[in-house]
Write an enzyme that holds these catalytic residues in place. Sequence first.
Site, PDB file in Angstrom:
ATOM      1  N   LYS A 159      63.920   3.261  71.591  1.00 36.17           N
ATOM      2  CA  LYS A 159      64.049   3.375  73.051  1.00 36.17           C
ATOM      3  C   LYS A 159      65.525   3.711  73.271  1.00 36.17           C
ATOM      4  O   LYS A 159      66.359   2.836  73.533  1.00 36.17           O
ATOM      5  CB  LYS A 159      63.620   2.085  73.751  1.00 36.17           C
ATOM      6  CG  LYS A 159      63.446   2.284  75.262  1.00 36.17           C
ATOM      7  CD  LYS A 159      62.661   1.144  75.871  1.00 36.17           C
ATOM      8  CE  LYS A 159      62.754   1.162  77.391  1.00 36.17           C
ATOM      9  NZ  LYS A 159      62.183   2.360  78.012  1.00 36.17           N
TER      10      LYS A 159
HETATM   11  N1  PMP Z   1      57.073   5.651  77.010  1.00 33.37           N
HETATM   12  C1  PMP Z   1      58.288   5.779  77.571  1.00 33.37           C
HETATM   13  C2  PMP Z   1      59.001   7.085  77.455  1.00 33.37           C
HETATM   14  C3  PMP Z   1      58.854   4.699  78.261  1.00 33.37           C
HETATM   15  O1  PMP Z   1      60.062   4.811  78.819  1.00 33.37           O
HETATM   16  C4  PMP Z   1      58.138   3.485  78.371  1.00 33.37           C
HETATM   17  C5  PMP Z   1      58.729   2.327  79.120  1.00 33.37           C
HETATM   18  N2  PMP Z   1      59.576   1.583  78.280  1.00 33.37           N
HETATM   19  C6  PMP Z   1      56.879   3.403  77.766  1.00 33.37           C
HETATM   20  C7  PMP Z   1      56.374   4.495  77.097  1.00 33.37           C
HETATM   21  C8  PMP Z   1      56.083   2.121  77.833  1.00 33.37           C
HETATM   22  O2  PMP Z   1      56.707   1.154  77.055  1.00 33.37           O
HETATM   23  P1  PMP Z   1      56.556  -0.408  77.380  1.00 33.37           P
HETATM   24  O3  PMP Z   1      55.120  -0.651  77.624  1.00 33.37           O
HETATM   25  O4  PMP Z   1      57.061  -1.057  76.152  1.00 33.37           O
HETATM   26  O5  PMP Z   1      57.373  -0.661  78.588  1.00 33.37           O
END
Ligand code: PMP
Length: 291
Positions: A159
Amino acid sequence: MSVLPFDQRDGFIWMNGKLLPWNDAKLHVLSHGLHYGSCVFEGERAYDGVIYKSREHTERFHKSARLLDFDIPYSVDEIEAAKKLVLEKNNFTSCYVRPVAWRGSEMMAVAAQHSTIHVAIAMWDWPSMFDVAEKMRGIRLDIAEYRRPDPKTAPSDAKAAGLYMICTISKHRAEKKGYADAMMLDWQGRVAECTGANIFFTKDGAIHTPIADCFLDGITRRTVIDLAKRRGIGVNERRIMPEELATFNECFICGTGAEVTPVSEVGPYKFTPGNISRTLIEDYTAEVTPH
Ligand code: PMP
């Protein structure tokens, strides 16, 4: 827009081991994280005083940093304690949680082996949309021009701030055309995800979602898969080509920010939010609410 800018709010931000008044949480303009994208972050939500899957987020935070070749200088336990402190000191019960880590100012070139790693944790109010009737109208998605990169060209499991460059451009283009967001394909032209959330479809009572092999395998995505399995709903993680969207009934996106949000349109394809989306919205709401 009359939203109070994020550098002008009240409260406390944890930065490099100390709780600081909101306005004092600053970095220098010559920071590697800003110039070269050496920055990773998390997005979490607290519900009724408890951060949902907090430790899992902190573990991902550490993993993202390692993928960018640095270590977060605070252990998972230390970050967990810091998040609790920020939540308490800001008197939040339900809010958005944003840990961020970046390379500092010692070196301002591509290589920055000896930079100090800075870490901050901020939280702010971001109401979740639990009005199911409103949600069931569905949001409209554009199809983005940019594609999720080949995992051989970028650390797609991280991330990392740099991976969001194409997301911001795609979301801006979508919003200018009147859409809420954009669905992105991957480097091979298959359905991938949205600019900040994962995507699901339904057909014949089962859910279908792309394999997370070149984009973030969201914590919410995995939660939704578990919730569906608990309901006895079939789960298919597989390759999905965009043309196949014509054969699906429902579509929804999910993520920490988006929670579970039904979709009514993706480019030329139309969907009718229905029972599976409704059930998973309700189950997700129950799941994140502390028992
Ligand atoms: N894809 C992207 C590009 C994101 O930014 C997010 C949000 N963090 C997600 C998927 C979903 O991730 P999560 O469920 O861990 O928030």
